[in-house]
Design a protein around this motif. Structure first.
Motif, PDB file in Angstrom:
ATOM      1  N   LYS A  47       1.285   8.583  -2.960  1.00  0.00           N
ATOM      2  CA  LYS A  47       0.765   9.456  -1.898  1.00  0.00           C
ATOM      3  C   LYS A  47       1.884   9.654  -0.892  1.00  0.00           C
ATOM      4  O   LYS A  47       2.437   8.678  -0.376  1.00  0.00           O
ATOM      5  CB  LYS A  47      -0.437   8.811  -1.196  1.00  0.00           C
ATOM      6  CG  LYS A  47      -1.762   9.017  -1.885  1.00  0.00           C
ATOM      7  CD  LYS A  47      -2.903   8.538  -0.998  1.00  0.00           C
ATOM      8  CE  LYS A  47      -4.236   8.684  -1.708  1.00  0.00           C
ATOM      9  NZ  LYS A  47      -5.346   8.122  -0.904  1.00  0.00           N
ATOM     10  N   LEU A  95      -9.549   1.992  -3.005  1.00  0.00           N
ATOM     11  CA  LEU A  95      -8.475   1.533  -2.106  1.00  0.00           C
ATOM     12  C   LEU A  95      -8.770   1.920  -0.658  1.00  0.00           C
ATOM     13  O   LEU A  95      -8.109   1.457   0.266  1.00  0.00           O
ATOM     14  CB  LEU A  95      -7.127   2.121  -2.537  1.00  0.00           C
ATOM     15  CG  LEU A  95      -6.659   1.752  -3.949  1.00  0.00           C
ATOM     16  CD1 LEU A  95      -5.409   2.539  -4.312  1.00  0.00           C
ATOM     17  CD2 LEU A  95      -6.382   0.257  -4.046  1.00  0.00           C
ATOM     18  N   ASN A  96      -9.736   2.802  -0.465  1.00  0.00           N
ATOM     19  CA  ASN A  96     -10.110   3.215   0.893  1.00  0.00           C
ATOM     20  C   ASN A  96     -11.201   2.326   1.476  1.00  0.00           C
ATOM     21  O   ASN A  96     -11.792   2.653   2.509  1.00  0.00           O
ATOM     22  CB  ASN A  96     -10.608   4.669   0.894  1.00  0.00           C
ATOM     23  CG  ASN A  96      -9.514   5.635   0.503  1.00  0.00           C
ATOM     24  OD1 ASN A  96      -8.338   5.365   0.748  1.00  0.00           O
ATOM     25  ND2 ASN A  96      -9.881   6.734  -0.128  1.00  0.00           N
ATOM     26  N   GLU A 124      -6.944  10.434  -7.137  1.00  0.00           N
ATOM     27  CA  GLU A 124      -8.156  10.005  -6.431  1.00  0.00           C
ATOM     28  C   GLU A 124      -9.384  10.815  -6.834  1.00  0.00           C
ATOM     29  O   GLU A 124     -10.145  11.288  -5.996  1.00  0.00           O
ATOM     30  CB  GLU A 124      -7.935  10.078  -4.907  1.00  0.00           C
ATOM     31  CG  GLU A 124      -8.893   9.195  -4.128  1.00  0.00           C
ATOM     32  CD  GLU A 124      -8.472   9.017  -2.678  1.00  0.00           C
ATOM     33  OE1 GLU A 124      -7.427   8.398  -2.443  1.00  0.00           O
ATOM     34  OE2 GLU A 124      -9.187   9.501  -1.801  1.00  0.00           O
ATOM     35  N   ARG A 146      -9.561   5.547  -7.585  1.00  0.00           N
ATOM     36  CA  ARG A 146      -8.622   5.288  -6.501  1.00  0.00           C
ATOM     37  C   ARG A 146      -9.302   5.172  -5.145  1.00  0.00           C
ATOM     38  O   ARG A 146      -8.778   4.543  -4.234  1.00  0.00           O
ATOM     39  CB  ARG A 146      -7.534   6.373  -6.470  1.00  0.00           C
ATOM     40  CG  ARG A 146      -6.432   6.055  -5.476  1.00  0.00           C
ATOM     41  CD  ARG A 146      -5.217   6.940  -5.600  1.00  0.00           C
ATOM     42  NE  ARG A 146      -4.205   6.535  -4.652  1.00  0.00           N
ATOM     43  CZ  ARG A 146      -2.913   6.794  -4.755  1.00  0.00           C
ATOM     44  NH1 ARG A 146      -2.460   7.464  -5.782  1.00  0.00           N
ATOM     45  NH2 ARG A 146      -2.057   6.388  -3.831  1.00  0.00           N
ATOM     46  N   ASP A 177       0.806  -1.216   0.000  1.00  0.00           N
ATOM     47  CA  ASP A 177       0.000   0.000   0.000  1.00  0.00           C
ATOM     48  C   ASP A 177       0.842   1.271   0.000  1.00  0.00           C
ATOM     49  O   ASP A 177       0.999   1.920  -1.031  1.00  0.00           O
ATOM     50  CB  ASP A 177      -0.976  -0.029   1.189  1.00  0.00           C
ATOM     51  CG  ASP A 177      -2.053   1.036   1.069  1.00  0.00           C
ATOM     52  OD1 ASP A 177      -2.325   1.472  -0.065  1.00  0.00           O
ATOM     53  OD2 ASP A 177      -2.607   1.438   2.096  1.00  0.00           O
ATOM     54  N   LYS A 213      -3.057  -2.398  -7.222  1.00  0.00           N
ATOM     55  CA  LYS A 213      -2.801  -0.993  -6.901  1.00  0.00           C
ATOM     56  C   LYS A 213      -2.211  -0.273  -8.121  1.00  0.00           C
ATOM     57  O   LYS A 213      -2.556   0.881  -8.406  1.00  0.00           O
ATOM     58  CB  LYS A 213      -1.875  -0.876  -5.685  1.00  0.00           C
ATOM     59  CG  LYS A 213      -1.724   0.557  -5.257  1.00  0.00           C
ATOM     60  CD  LYS A 213      -1.613   0.812  -3.792  1.00  0.00           C
ATOM     61  CE  LYS A 213      -1.755   2.319  -3.564  1.00  0.00           C
ATOM     62  NZ  LYS A 213      -1.417   2.758  -2.252  1.00  0.00           N
TER      63      LYS A 213
HETATM   64  N1  GLY Z   1      -3.794   3.959   0.682  1.00  0.00           N
HETATM   65  C1  GLY Z   1      -4.761   4.286  -0.284  1.00  0.00           C
HETATM   66  C2  GLY Z   1      -4.184   4.884  -1.515  1.00  0.00           C
HETATM   67  O1  GLY Z   1      -2.999   4.778  -1.744  1.00  0.00           O
HETATM   68  O2  GLY Z   1      -4.894   5.487  -2.267  1.00  0.00           O
END
Ligand code: GLY
Length: 376
Positions: free
Chosen positions: A144, A250-251, A243, A247, A138, A233
């Motif tokens: 991020k 992923l949350n 995001e 994206r 992650d 990912k």
């Molecule tokens: N941890 C969630 C992301 O990388 O978007």
């Protein structure tokens, strides 16, 4: 265990990069740094000094000028003070646009290293060397980066994709088993949102993944789980770095999970909180009529089989709701959840009726032990 050939997973985007998964990967680092880099700053916590020195020696042998900067462990590293210290190191060593940072450590270290690289001279290269399962699947992948402020986690940051990531599975051998288990929560999340084979691999032999010393078959499965999680990912962030929409998946489990982390004053491991958060999201989808019982039950069975928590105390609703409303994933005043309509079928639930939220919470807290539960 043999060092099977490394796997390269390309993260698409404006500047595509490779995530390399395998064992003993140091030899791959110069290739990821590229040919223009002369100076490298390796950012690492004290516990990884020996590994940082090994990186330093290796890179020096290949003609790089290498500096080491030790930072505090875990979240203690993600402060403006530590970032300012690192900017000072870069300044004194005359780092230019064509030099690079290496982040060696867990997710907190790679978040910090990425942030410092993003902000130095408006952005220099960073290569991430994650040493925890959570960071491999992650934090270190996807660009991020950020630090915390007294008001909250990750409030200051930037999207700054790395130039490459080395997931060296040999580093997981010395990771405490509870940290490995907590990392598996994000792996399971990836399974539910996008790759059912991940769930099947975990279900086939969960004990092999959480054994204190996994056998060769356990390590082979862990490797496949890392590769599959990174592949998901890579696809998601390749399509939606900032995001805007995709994206967000992923949350999954993170809205309620972050609320638990807040209410428990960050004494829970992130993965443990996300584990309960996924059960909450599944129950929410079920009571909203969008997910069938079997998939909700599968959440509980797969997470429990790994020793992850699936319940939370029933006397914290107001605090949890307050924390969810403050979460940066909310838009305006509306609570927003990623939910499932089946394995691999994600949807959004925006501004759910408060009775649905309360019903999902009742399900999550139904079998919870009373008093403060310390997960893992
Ligand atoms: N941890 C969630 C992301 O990388 O978007």
């Amino acid at each position: 265990m043999t060092d099977a050939a490394p796997t390269r997973i390309t993260v698409p985007g404006e500047r595509p990069y490779d995530v390399v998964v395998g064992r003993h990967l140091l030899g791959q680092l110069p290739g990821l740094l590229g040919d223009r880099v002369r100076r490298v700053l390796v950012i690492h916590p004290g516990a990884l000094t020996a590994s940082a020195e090994a990186v330093q020696e290796d890179l020096r042998g290949q003609g790089y000028e290498v500096f080491l900067a030790e930072v505090p462990e875990a979240e203690e590293a993600k402060t403006a003070q530590v970032a300012a210290f690192l900017w000072g190191v870069l300044g004194q060593a005359d780092f230019t646009r064509s030099d690079a940072v290496v982040g060696l450590g867990g997710g907190a270290t790679t978040d910090l290293a990425g942030f410092v690289a993003a902000t130095w001279l408006r952005g220099i290269r960073v290569v991430q060397l994650p040493t925890t399962l959570l960071a491999m699947v992650d934090a270190a992948v996807g660009g991020k980066t950020g630090i915390n402020t007294p008001e909250g986690k990750n409030l200051v940051g930037a999207f700054h994709p790395p130039a490459g990531v080395l997931c060296d599975l040999a580093t997981l051998e010395s990771l405490p088993v509870h940290d490995r288990t907590a990392g598996l929560a994000e792996v399971v999340k990836t399974g539910f949102i996008a790759d059912e084979r991940i769930l099947e691999l975990v279900e086939a032999d969960p004990g092999a993944l959480t054994a204190r010393e996994p056998d060769a078959a356990g390590w082979a499965t862990l490797r496949e789980l890392v590769e599959r999680s990174v592949a998901v990912k890579a696809r998601v962030v390749g399509e939606d770095l900032r995001e805007a929409d995709l994206r967000e998946i992923l949350n999954y489990g993170h809205t309620f999970g972050h609320a638990i982390e807040h209410v428990e004053r960050f004494s829970w491991r992130h993965g443990a909180a996300v584990s309960v958060g996924m059960v909450f999201a599944a129950e929410l989808a079920r009571v909203a009529g969008r997910l069938d019982d079997a998939v909700v039950d599968r959440h509980r069975s797969v997470l429990t089989s790994l020793g992850l928590p699936t319940t939370y105390r029933g006397d914290r609703w107001e605090q949890l709701l307050g924390a969810m409303r403050r979460d940066k994933k909310s838009r305006g005043d509306l609570l927003r959840f990623v939910v499932l309509e089946g394995v691999g079928r994600t949807a959004r639930l925006e501004g759910p009726d408060p009775t649905l939220l309360a019903a999902a919470y009742a399900e999550v807290s139904r079998e919870a032990p009373s008093g403060t539960a310390i997960a893992l």
